[in-house]
Scaffold this active site. Structure first.
Site, PDB file in Angstrom:
ATOM      1  N   GLY A  53     -19.049  -0.366  25.050  1.00 58.83           N
ATOM      2  CA  GLY A  53     -18.669   0.114  26.368  1.00 58.83           C
ATOM      3  C   GLY A  53     -17.167   0.270  26.547  1.00 58.83           C
TER       4      GLY A  53
ATOM      5  N   GLN B 110     -23.433  -2.155  33.108  1.00 59.08           N
ATOM      6  CA  GLN B 110     -24.287  -3.168  33.724  1.00 59.08           C
ATOM      7  C   GLN B 110     -25.563  -2.574  34.305  1.00 59.08           C
ATOM      8  OE1 GLN B 110     -24.051  -6.521  33.831  1.00 59.08           O
ATOM      9  NE2 GLN B 110     -22.203  -6.487  32.590  1.00 59.08           N
TER      10      GLN B 110
ATOM     11  N   CYS C 289      -9.708 -15.072  32.262  1.00 58.00           N
ATOM     12  CA  CYS C 289      -8.936 -16.267  31.918  1.00 58.00           C
ATOM     13  C   CYS C 289      -7.993 -15.884  30.789  1.00 58.00           C
ATOM     14  CB  CYS C 289      -9.870 -17.397  31.485  1.00 58.00           C
ATOM     15  SG  CYS C 289      -9.038 -18.944  31.130  1.00 58.00           S
TER      16      CYS C 289
END
Length: 406
Positions: A69, A184, A331
């Site tokens: 993707g 998704q 993160c």
């Protein structure tokens, strides 16, 4: 066995995909070769292309295989931008939603920094759904200066489904092409490339029970796109590189299996999701569901914010008892950051830091939901204590520093 509630990150291999993958891995042949082994590999690729096109509502010639993707997003956004700007130098504006996956977000920002793109960020409402009035206003301002619109089909964090058909209608009325990251959505809800009117759409194998490392850009046959990489001229000369026959066959097998049972499986997973949502609300009344309600969200997505705790703390405490979830936030270098999606939806940083995403898939069961609901109250209580202790510690540290001699 751990309870796996992170299907939005990656899904276990579907049996059909595993069978196709192992079958093709045992064979030899470059699909660009002209001898017998090459022709056999080419047949496997083209059979996969046809199966994938049928699942995505596209023509086989519109399937451009990629490594996943992220590559498909880069190819679409950069390729459309360069092709449109080459036709008319005025076309430097890129309209992009504020809740995109980083594969799109970072690509758009790269174009802004290095290629002179004038990026216009399209806002979303409190449920993470695009503000169509803001899009219409940007399109009306100066349509001749717009290179493309890029808006995801469904959000990877909160699961909200975007009004793709209306986005395309508005953009095409202004003569502007539209790309959508459907990574998704594909395999979870009905995705029809032809019916949507999209010019380009990104999908990925490992989100639907296929292997990691394969995806596709679904690209309209009349759409001009500048290649990002060059070489042997494979895939309509849009994406050069030797095709991964085994992964393509497995991706296609997973897509075929998902499409063949989409309605029933989506209903089953949505039932589990709704039970999970109600159970979380009962177990932790302070938890707040984020994203669009009901059919407006992906069937397998349940995203909450838990006040008074860090999402990472809750994740690790659940992980210790065998329940695997996600914060849904980035993160970097070990420093947790609040989700850009939640901030775009209007949440403050403290609230956004308490995010936890539970996502279900083809192997999810009632027992998985039961395990989460049994583990959550204690994990949340402990995460709150950890959060409060950290807050007190930071206050004490700040006080000590303020009282220290200069």
């Amino acid at each position: 066995m751990p309870v796996y509630l992170d299907h939005a990150a990656t899904t276990p291999l579907a049996p059909e995909a595993l069978a196709a993958l192992t079958r093709e891995l045992a064979r030899t042949g470059n699909p660009s070769s002209l001898h017998g082994s090459g022709r056999r590999a080419r047949r496997a690729v083209e059979d996969g292309r046809e199966a994938l096109a049928a699942a995505a509502g596209a023509h086989p010639s519109e399937i451009i295989f990629t490594s996943g993707g992220t590559e498909a997003d880069n190819l679409a956004v950069k390729g459309l931008y360069w092709a449109r700007r080459a036709e008319d130098p005025r076309r430097t504006r890129v309209l992009c939603s504020t809740v995109e996956h980083h594969a799109v977000l970072d690509t758009v920002e790269w174009l802004e920094r290095h290629e002179g793109a004038d990026v216009r960020w399209l806002p979303v409402d409190a449920e993470g759904v695009l503000d169509l009035a803001a899009l219409a206003a940007e399109l009306a301002e100066d349509p001749a200066s717009i290179a493309l619109v890029t808006v995801m089909w469904a959000n990877n964090e909160v699961g909200s489904i975007q009004p793709v058909a209306e986005i395309v209608r508005l953009a095409h009325a202004a003569g502007v092409p539209v790309h959508s990251d459907a990574v998704q959505a594909f395999g979870s809800v009905p995705v029809d490339f032809r019916g949507s009117g999209l010019d380009a759409m990104s999908i990925s194998g490992h989100k639907i029970g296929g292997p990691v490392g394969v995806g596709a850009l679904v690209l309209g046959r009349a759409v001009k796109l500048t290649p990002v990489q060059h070489g042997g001229g494979q895939e309509r000369d849009v994406r050069s590189g030797t095709l991964d026959t085994a992964s393509i066959a497995a991706f296609a097998a997973a897509a075929e299996a998902a499409a063949g049972n989409l309605a029933a499986e989506s209903a089953r997973i949505a039932g589990l999701r709704d039970r999970l949502i109600e159970g979380v609300r009962a177990a932790v009344p302070d938890a707040v569901l984020r994203g669009a309600p009901g059919v407006g969200r992906l069937p397998g997505n349940a995203h909450f914010t838990f006040p008074g705790c860090e999402g990472d703390s809750l994740l690790f405490l659940l992980d210790l008892v065998g329940v695997e979830s996600s914060t849904g936030s980035a993160c970097t270098a070990g420093v947790p950051r609040p989700s850009h999606v939640l901030l775009a939806m209007g949440l403050d940083e403290e609230t956004a830091r308490g995010a936890q995403r539970f996502t279900l898939g083809h192997l999810s069961s009632e027992a998985d939901v039961d395990a989460l609901l049994a583990a959550l109250p204690d994990a949340y209580a402990r995460a709150r204590l950890a959060g409060m202790a950290g807050h007190v510690s930071s206050i004490q540290t700040a006080g000590t520093q303020a009282g220290a001699p200069g």
